[in-house]
Scaffold this motif. Structure first.
Motif, PDB file in Angstrom:
ATOM      1  N   VAL A 169       0.836  -1.198   0.000  1.00  0.00           N
ATOM      2  CA  VAL A 169       0.000   0.000   0.000  1.00  0.00           C
ATOM      3  C   VAL A 169       0.872   1.250   0.000  1.00  0.00           C
ATOM      4  N   ILE A 220       0.925   4.144  -2.862  1.00  0.00           N
ATOM      5  CA  ILE A 220       0.692   5.558  -2.549  1.00  0.00           C
ATOM      6  C   ILE A 220       1.865   6.398  -3.032  1.00  0.00           C
ATOM      7  N   ARG A 221       3.069   5.929  -2.794  1.00  0.00           N
ATOM      8  CA  ARG A 221       4.263   6.660  -3.234  1.00  0.00           C
ATOM      9  C   ARG A 221       4.286   6.770  -4.756  1.00  0.00           C
ATOM     10  N   ILE A 248       1.843   9.469  -5.786  1.00  0.00           N
ATOM     11  CA  ILE A 248       2.389  10.805  -5.501  1.00  0.00           C
ATOM     12  C   ILE A 248       3.406  11.188  -6.565  1.00  0.00           C
TER      13      ILE A 248
END
Length: 91
Positions: free
Chosen positions: A2, A6-7, A10
Motif C-alpha cells: 500500500v 501511494i508513493r 504521488i
C-alpha cells in the motif's frame, strides 16, 4: 504494498503537474470528448450492422451484395469520414 502504491501515485501526480500545462478541467473535458466520440462511433457501427442484417433478412441479399453495398456506401461518405470509419464486419 500500500505504501509503495501511494508513493507511486504521488510521484505520478508530481510528474504530471511538472510536465502538463493543462488544468484538471481541460483534461476532464478532453476525456469526456474522447468517451463521447467512442460511444458515437460504436452507435454508428451498431446502426450500420443492424441495417445490413435487416437488408440480408428482408431482401435475401448475398454476402457479395452486402459487401458491395458497404463499399458503395463508404465511397459516398465525405473523405474525412472514410478514413475514420472502416467497413463493419459482415456476418
Amino acid at each position: 504494498m500500500v505504501i509503495v502504491a501511494i508513493r507511486y501515485m504521488i510521484l505520478a501526480v508530481t510528474r504530471f503537474e511538472n510536465t502538463d500545462e493543462r488544468g484538471i478541467e481541460e483534461i476532464m473535458y478532453g476525456i469526456q470528448r474522447e468517451v463521447i466520440n467512442k460511444m458515437m462511433d460504436c452507435a454508428v457501427i451498431l446502426i450500420i450492422d443492424t441495417l445490413l442484417e435487416s437488408i440480408r433478412v428482408c431482401f435475401g441479399a448475398t454476402e457479395d451484395q452486402i459487401n458491395e453495398l458497404v463499399c458503395v456506401f463508404i465511397s459516398k461518405l465525405p473523405e474525412a469520414w472514410r478514413c475514420r470509419f472502416t467497413a463493419p464486419q459482415v456476418g
